[in-house]
Design a protein around this motif. Structure first.
Motif, PDB file in Angstrom:
ATOM      1  N   LEU A 149      -8.929   0.238  11.754  1.00  0.00           N
ATOM      2  CA  LEU A 149      -7.536   0.584  11.487  1.00  0.00           C
ATOM      3  C   LEU A 149      -7.127  -0.104  10.180  1.00  0.00           C
ATOM      4  O   LEU A 149      -7.277  -1.319  10.049  1.00  0.00           O
ATOM      5  N   VAL A 150      -6.656   0.672   9.215  1.00  0.00           N
ATOM      6  CA  VAL A 150      -6.290   0.101   7.912  1.00  0.00           C
ATOM      7  C   VAL A 150      -4.812   0.388   7.635  1.00  0.00           C
ATOM      8  O   VAL A 150      -4.380   1.541   7.653  1.00  0.00           O
ATOM      9  N   LEU A 151      -4.059  -0.681   7.396  1.00  0.00           N
ATOM     10  CA  LEU A 151      -2.645  -0.536   7.037  1.00  0.00           C
ATOM     11  C   LEU A 151      -2.507  -0.782   5.541  1.00  0.00           C
ATOM     12  O   LEU A 151      -2.960  -1.800   5.026  1.00  0.00           O
ATOM     13  N   GLY A 194       7.089  -2.385  14.434  1.00  0.00           N
ATOM     14  CA  GLY A 194       6.575  -2.843  15.729  1.00  0.00           C
ATOM     15  C   GLY A 194       7.317  -2.223  16.915  1.00  0.00           C
ATOM     16  O   GLY A 194       6.732  -1.896  17.945  1.00  0.00           O
ATOM     17  N   ASN A 195       8.629  -2.021  16.741  1.00  0.00           N
ATOM     18  CA  ASN A 195       9.443  -1.471  17.839  1.00  0.00           C
ATOM     19  C   ASN A 195       9.103  -0.024  18.145  1.00  0.00           C
ATOM     20  O   ASN A 195       9.462   0.494  19.197  1.00  0.00           O
ATOM     21  N   THR A 218      -3.583  -3.463  18.767  1.00  0.00           N
ATOM     22  CA  THR A 218      -4.018  -3.856  17.419  1.00  0.00           C
ATOM     23  C   THR A 218      -2.994  -3.415  16.383  1.00  0.00           C
ATOM     24  O   THR A 218      -2.701  -4.125  15.428  1.00  0.00           O
ATOM     25  N   LEU A 219      -2.430  -2.228  16.614  1.00  0.00           N
ATOM     26  CA  LEU A 219      -1.418  -1.700  15.711  1.00  0.00           C
ATOM     27  C   LEU A 219      -0.214  -2.635  15.674  1.00  0.00           C
ATOM     28  O   LEU A 219       0.303  -2.994  14.617  1.00  0.00           O
ATOM     29  N   MET A 220       0.177  -3.049  16.851  1.00  0.00           N
ATOM     30  CA  MET A 220       1.317  -3.954  16.991  1.00  0.00           C
ATOM     31  C   MET A 220       1.061  -5.245  16.202  1.00  0.00           C
ATOM     32  O   MET A 220       1.884  -5.709  15.430  1.00  0.00           O
ATOM     33  N   GLU A 221      -0.133  -5.781  16.422  1.00  0.00           N
ATOM     34  CA  GLU A 221      -0.525  -7.037  15.778  1.00  0.00           C
ATOM     35  C   GLU A 221      -0.529  -6.890  14.252  1.00  0.00           C
ATOM     36  O   GLU A 221      -0.053  -7.743  13.512  1.00  0.00           O
ATOM     37  N   THR A 222      -1.059  -5.742  13.785  1.00  0.00           N
ATOM     38  CA  THR A 222      -1.175  -5.508  12.340  1.00  0.00           C
ATOM     39  C   THR A 222       0.199  -5.342  11.712  1.00  0.00           C
ATOM     40  O   THR A 222       0.461  -5.829  10.615  1.00  0.00           O
ATOM     41  N   LEU A 223       1.092  -4.638  12.408  1.00  0.00           N
ATOM     42  CA  LEU A 223       2.417  -4.373  11.853  1.00  0.00           C
ATOM     43  C   LEU A 223       3.320  -5.592  11.945  1.00  0.00           C
ATOM     44  O   LEU A 223       4.122  -5.854  11.066  1.00  0.00           O
TER      45      LEU A 223
END
Length: 339
Positions: A149-151, A194-195, A218-223
């Motif tokens: 996953l890349v942000l 995150g919300n 993981t998305l939550m953590e990254t954002l």
């Protein structure tokens, strides 16, 4: 000419001479070196008044005077304007920064450039994530049950995480997931993103739910927690050149720079276009009481993404350093806006 205006000219001359020579300045030298249009006796009177008002002081061993923090402050406040850099200097900045390949490279080059231009310690803050938005989310299968996953933020910051899906990955589903994530998050501020993750879980089509569930933590953590704010620091060797300006020791200043928190706190107040100068005791940290900090925000338009600046002894070339810091910040802002 009013007395005050003439005294300001005398103070300017003392600051300029002391910055360039590091020798306390006497009235005779001022009369010889500067066309102040008055007699040495008048200059002596003006210096006596400036000393009484706390703008200059006499070091114990010398007949000359040196500026105090208050004197430097008045000098900086009364600069009629920051002189722009020459075309050649601006071209050099452009050439130096233009080859940068990514954000890390831009900031690394910026620090080297600022340290060279000013001969001070240069500090550049990574774009503050709280001010960043999502530019793109990429999902790449890297193994049978593994995704990357890349942000990518609008400030050029890239964060990547590996996700174990525990189920076999279907490439079509990954393409759909990529579309789903980007339509939900692109343009959203990181502080708000995150919300949105719980909503995404509820609204995902049934066949994608397991995959969304797998990436959601993981998305939550990254954002929400993508790396702390960082500083890039360069040119600390320049402090060795000005060790005489730190009579005690230059070590506390080096330690404060290393801790980063002190400088990040000072950077917290920057905005683009306004060059802030903190002199000596105005820096509310004991390690910086013999130092000055010249900083400005860089960014696009009126939005600061982060700050950059230089730290050095209070005996520094304020007009030159302020011009360099402002010009470099403008260019970095343009570069990041285009990227």
């Amino acid at each position: 000419m009013a007395h005050d205006e003439r005294r300001l000219q005398v103070l300017r001359a003392i600051v300029q001479d002391f910055v360039s020579t590091n020798d306390p300045v006497g009235s005779k030298a001022l009369a010889e070196r500067h066309d102040l249009g008055v007699s040495p006796a008048t200059i002596r009177n003006d210096m006596a008044v400036l000393e009484e008002q706390g703008y200059i002081t006499q070091p114990h061993t010398s007949a000359g005077r040196v500026p105090t923090d208050k004197g430097y402050r008045l000098f900086v406040d009364r600069l009629s304007a920051i002189k722009p850099l020459s075309v050649a200097e601006r071209k050099a900045i452009e050439r130096f920064l233009d080859g940068a390949v990514d954000l890390h490279d831009v900031l690394g080059r910026t620090v080297r450039l600022l340290a060279q231009l000013t001969r001070q310690v240069a500090v550049v803050q990574y774009p503050t994530l709280s001010r960043s938005s999502v530019r793109h989310l990429e999902v790449v299968p890297v193994a049978a049950t593994r995704l990357l996953l890349v942000l990518i933020t609008d400030t050029g910051r890239v964060e990547q995480r590996v996700v174990d899906t525990h189920v076999e990955i279907d490439h079509e589903a990954v393409a759909e997931l990529r579309g789903l994530l980007n339509s939900a998050f692109v343009g959203v501020k990181l502080v708000d993103a995150g919300n949105k993750v719980p909503d995404l879980l509820e609204t995902a089509p049934p066949h994608l739910r397991a995959l969304v569930g797998a990436v959601s933590a993981t998305l939550m953590e990254t954002l929400v927690e993508p790396g702390e704010d960082r500083l890039v620091i360069g040119g600390t060797a320049n402090l060795a050149r000005s060790s005489l300006d730190f009579p005690g020791s230059v070590r506390p200043l080096l330690e404060a720079l290393e801790e980063q928190v002190v400088v990040l706190r000072l950077m917290g107040e920057v905005d683009p276009g306004t060059v802030l100068v903190r002199i000596g005791e105005e820096n509310a940290h004991e390690a910086l009481v013999e130092a000055s900090f010249v900083s400005v925000g860089y960014g696009s338009g009126d939005r600061a993404l982060g700050g950059l600046g230089v730290v050095g002894p209070t005996r520094m070339d304020y007009p030159g350093n302020m011009a360099a810091v402002r010009a470099v910040a403008r260019y970095v802002g343009q570069l990041l806006a285009e990227s």
